[in-house]
Design a protein around this motif. Structure first.
Motif, PDB file in Angstrom:
ATOM      1  N   THR A  63      11.931 100.395 -43.359  1.00  0.00           N
ATOM      2  CA  THR A  63      11.996 101.162 -44.603  1.00  0.00           C
ATOM      3  C   THR A  63      12.956 102.320 -44.384  1.00  0.00           C
ATOM      4  O   THR A  63      12.777 103.106 -43.447  1.00  0.00           O
ATOM      5  N   HIS A  64      13.977 102.422 -45.227  1.00  0.00           N
ATOM      6  CA  HIS A  64      14.975 103.485 -45.104  1.00  0.00           C
ATOM      7  C   HIS A  64      14.323 104.833 -45.368  1.00  0.00           C
ATOM      8  O   HIS A  64      13.522 104.984 -46.282  1.00  0.00           O
ATOM      9  N   LEU A 121      25.755  94.842 -35.162  1.00  0.00           N
ATOM     10  CA  LEU A 121      24.998  96.051 -35.482  1.00  0.00           C
ATOM     11  C   LEU A 121      25.457  96.659 -36.801  1.00  0.00           C
ATOM     12  O   LEU A 121      24.646  97.106 -37.601  1.00  0.00           O
ATOM     13  N   SER A 122      26.767  96.688 -37.044  1.00  0.00           N
ATOM     14  CA  SER A 122      27.255  97.324 -38.275  1.00  0.00           C
ATOM     15  C   SER A 122      26.830  96.539 -39.512  1.00  0.00           C
ATOM     16  O   SER A 122      26.435  97.131 -40.519  1.00  0.00           O
ATOM     17  N   LEU A 123      26.859  95.217 -39.443  1.00  0.00           N
ATOM     18  CA  LEU A 123      26.390  94.414 -40.576  1.00  0.00           C
ATOM     19  C   LEU A 123      24.886  94.596 -40.755  1.00  0.00           C
ATOM     20  O   LEU A 123      24.400  94.770 -41.871  1.00  0.00           O
ATOM     21  N   GLY A 124      24.145  94.591 -39.659  1.00  0.00           N
ATOM     22  CA  GLY A 124      22.700  94.809 -39.736  1.00  0.00           C
ATOM     23  C   GLY A 124      22.371  96.140 -40.380  1.00  0.00           C
ATOM     24  O   GLY A 124      21.492  96.232 -41.238  1.00  0.00           O
ATOM     25  N   HIS A 125      23.094  97.177 -39.991  1.00  0.00           N
ATOM     26  CA  HIS A 125      22.868  98.503 -40.567  1.00  0.00           C
ATOM     27  C   HIS A 125      23.145  98.505 -42.059  1.00  0.00           C
ATOM     28  O   HIS A 125      22.344  99.008 -42.847  1.00  0.00           O
ATOM     29  N   SER A 126      24.254  97.928 -42.486  1.00  0.00           N
ATOM     30  CA  SER A 126      24.574  97.941 -43.917  1.00  0.00           C
ATOM     31  C   SER A 126      23.565  97.128 -44.719  1.00  0.00           C
ATOM     32  O   SER A 126      23.202  97.511 -45.834  1.00  0.00           O
ATOM     33  N   LEU A 127      23.076  96.037 -44.159  1.00  0.00           N
ATOM     34  CA  LEU A 127      22.072  95.231 -44.870  1.00  0.00           C
ATOM     35  C   LEU A 127      20.723  95.943 -44.918  1.00  0.00           C
ATOM     36  O   LEU A 127      20.006  95.867 -45.918  1.00  0.00           O
ATOM     37  N   MET A 128      20.374  96.659 -43.840  1.00  0.00           N
ATOM     38  CA  MET A 128      19.125  97.431 -43.853  1.00  0.00           C
ATOM     39  C   MET A 128      19.218  98.541 -44.894  1.00  0.00           C
ATOM     40  O   MET A 128      18.284  98.762 -45.660  1.00  0.00           O
ATOM     41  N   VAL A 174      16.912  93.678 -45.545  1.00  0.00           N
ATOM     42  CA  VAL A 174      16.294  93.194 -44.307  1.00  0.00           C
ATOM     43  C   VAL A 174      14.786  93.268 -44.459  1.00  0.00           C
ATOM     44  O   VAL A 174      14.229  94.344 -44.654  1.00  0.00           O
ATOM     45  N   ASP A 175      14.137  92.114 -44.382  1.00  0.00           N
ATOM     46  CA  ASP A 175      12.679  92.058 -44.497  1.00  0.00           C
ATOM     47  C   ASP A 175      11.998  92.237 -43.149  1.00  0.00           C
ATOM     48  O   ASP A 175      10.905  92.779 -43.071  1.00  0.00           O
ATOM     49  N   ARG A 176      12.638  91.742 -42.109  1.00  0.00           N
ATOM     50  CA  ARG A 176      12.086  91.836 -40.760  1.00  0.00           C
ATOM     51  C   ARG A 176      13.195  92.202 -39.795  1.00  0.00           C
ATOM     52  O   ARG A 176      14.291  91.664 -39.866  1.00  0.00           O
ATOM     53  N   PHE A 177      12.874  93.103 -38.886  1.00  0.00           N
ATOM     54  CA  PHE A 177      13.826  93.618 -37.913  1.00  0.00           C
ATOM     55  C   PHE A 177      13.266  93.322 -36.534  1.00  0.00           C
ATOM     56  O   PHE A 177      12.181  93.800 -36.199  1.00  0.00           O
ATOM     57  N   ARG A 178      13.966  92.522 -35.751  1.00  0.00           N
ATOM     58  CA  ARG A 178      13.480  92.141 -34.428  1.00  0.00           C
ATOM     59  C   ARG A 178      14.239  92.888 -33.348  1.00  0.00           C
ATOM     60  O   ARG A 178      15.454  92.980 -33.382  1.00  0.00           O
ATOM     61  N   VAL A 179      13.489  93.389 -32.377  1.00  0.00           N
ATOM     62  CA  VAL A 179      14.057  94.091 -31.238  1.00  0.00           C
ATOM     63  C   VAL A 179      13.523  93.413 -29.978  1.00  0.00           C
ATOM     64  O   VAL A 179      12.331  93.148 -29.873  1.00  0.00           O
ATOM     65  N   VAL A 180      14.409  93.133 -29.044  1.00  0.00           N
ATOM     66  CA  VAL A 180      13.984  92.607 -27.751  1.00  0.00           C
ATOM     67  C   VAL A 180      14.147  93.728 -26.737  1.00  0.00           C
ATOM     68  O   VAL A 180      15.222  94.304 -26.599  1.00  0.00           O
ATOM     69  N   LEU A 181      13.045  94.060 -26.075  1.00  0.00           N
ATOM     70  CA  LEU A 181      13.061  95.094 -25.037  1.00  0.00           C
ATOM     71  C   LEU A 181      13.157  94.423 -23.672  1.00  0.00           C
ATOM     72  O   LEU A 181      12.375  93.528 -23.363  1.00  0.00           O
ATOM     73  N   PHE A 182      14.136  94.856 -22.898  1.00  0.00           N
ATOM     74  CA  PHE A 182      14.300  94.370 -21.542  1.00  0.00           C
ATOM     75  C   PHE A 182      13.738  95.434 -20.607  1.00  0.00           C
ATOM     76  O   PHE A 182      14.005  96.621 -20.796  1.00  0.00           O
ATOM     77  N   PRO A 183      12.972  95.033 -19.593  1.00  0.00           N
ATOM     78  CA  PRO A 183      12.337  96.019 -18.717  1.00  0.00           C
ATOM     79  C   PRO A 183      13.314  96.643 -17.719  1.00  0.00           C
ATOM     80  O   PRO A 183      13.211  96.488 -16.516  1.00  0.00           O
ATOM     81  N   GLN A 194      24.666 105.222 -34.767  1.00  0.00           N
ATOM     82  CA  GLN A 194      25.342 105.205 -36.066  1.00  0.00           C
ATOM     83  C   GLN A 194      24.424 104.802 -37.215  1.00  0.00           C
ATOM     84  O   GLN A 194      24.830 104.815 -38.370  1.00  0.00           O
ATOM     85  N   PHE A 195      23.186 104.434 -36.917  1.00  0.00           N
ATOM     86  CA  PHE A 195      22.253 103.983 -37.946  1.00  0.00           C
ATOM     87  C   PHE A 195      21.688 105.153 -38.737  1.00  0.00           C
ATOM     88  O   PHE A 195      21.547 106.260 -38.230  1.00  0.00           O
ATOM     89  N   GLU A 196      21.334 104.892 -39.981  1.00  0.00           N
ATOM     90  CA  GLU A 196      20.535 105.819 -40.776  1.00  0.00           C
ATOM     91  C   GLU A 196      19.140 105.843 -40.150  1.00  0.00           C
ATOM     92  O   GLU A 196      18.843 105.091 -39.234  1.00  0.00           O
ATOM     93  N   ASP A 197      18.240 106.667 -40.701  1.00  0.00           N
ATOM     94  CA  ASP A 197      16.856 106.708 -40.228  1.00  0.00           C
ATOM     95  C   ASP A 197      16.024 105.667 -40.971  1.00  0.00           C
ATOM     96  O   ASP A 197      16.129 105.538 -42.197  1.00  0.00           O
ATOM     97  N   PHE A 198      15.193 104.945 -40.226  1.00  0.00           N
ATOM     98  CA  PHE A 198      14.299 103.931 -40.789  1.00  0.00           C
ATOM     99  C   PHE A 198      12.933 104.084 -40.140  1.00  0.00           C
ATOM    100  O   PHE A 198      12.839 104.336 -38.942  1.00  0.00           O
ATOM    101  N   SER A 199      11.881 103.920 -40.919  1.00  0.00           N
ATOM    102  CA  SER A 199      10.564 103.782 -40.308  1.00  0.00           C
ATOM    103  C   SER A 199      10.384 102.291 -40.055  1.00  0.00           C
ATOM    104  O   SER A 199      10.932 101.455 -40.778  1.00  0.00           O
ATOM    105  N   LEU A 200       9.650 101.953 -39.016  1.00  0.00           N
ATOM    106  CA  LEU A 200       9.441 100.557 -38.654  1.00  0.00           C
ATOM    107  C   LEU A 200       7.948 100.288 -38.569  1.00  0.00           C
ATOM    108  O   LEU A 200       7.248 100.888 -37.762  1.00  0.00           O
TER     109      LEU A 200
END
Length: 152
Positions: free
Chosen positions: A134-135, A73-80, A85-94, A108-114
């Motif tokens: 988008t940051h 997560l921390s590396l993903g956040h810094s790269l975003m 980061v061109d594409r951000f994938r989220v897996v939702l578990f029910p 801990q993430f900044e704000d991003f629109s998706l």
């Protein structure tokens, strides 16, 4: 991940899943760490201990296939935040973990629109959502300020 891949043959998973682990083992991988040293145990793995954003910038410039980040997560956040980061994938578990949930992983993430690019639903209700991030300097459509004493 390397430990899981090493145990893949002994796991009680389908042959397709075992092959998926084997493919991951054969694929070239990069580990970003300031504490590990070479040689690494996982085959086809390169260690990067310099600035991750600069390294990824270089990798993207030379890449012939998409680069995928998994497990940090921390590396993903810094790269975003660096706009890499061109594409951000989220897996939702029910499942809702409510009181039993251990941590709020995005806190801990900044704000991003998706912007939603793709959505796929799997057997059992799992969903894979793919976004373009988008940051944001502040939440959209508000003059909200976390430091304001008066609240929003």
């Amino acid at each position: 991940m390397s430990g899981l891949a090493a145990q893949a043959e002994e796991l009680a998973v389908s042959e397709d899943e075992k092959e998926s682990f084997a493919q991951r083992g054969r694929a070239p991988k990069v580990v970003f760490s300031s504490t590990l040293s070479e040689p690494l145990d996982w085959q086809n793995t390169t260690l990067v201990s310099t600035d991750a954003a600069e390294a990824v910038r270089g990798m993207k410039a030379e890449a012939t296939r998409p680069l995928v980040l998994s497990g940090s997560l921390s590396l993903g956040h810094s790269l975003m935040k660096a706009g890499l980061v061109d594409r951000f994938r989220v897996v939702l578990f029910p499942v809702i973990t409510g009181r039993t949930g251990l941590e709020r992983i995005w806190e801990q993430f900044e704000d991003f629109s998706l912007e939603l690019l793709a959505a796929r639903t799997f057997e059992g209700g799992l969903q894979l959502l793919e976004y373009s991030p988008t940051h944001l300097e502040r939440p959209p459509g508000t003059a909200w300020d976390r430091g304001a004493a008066d609240g929003p």
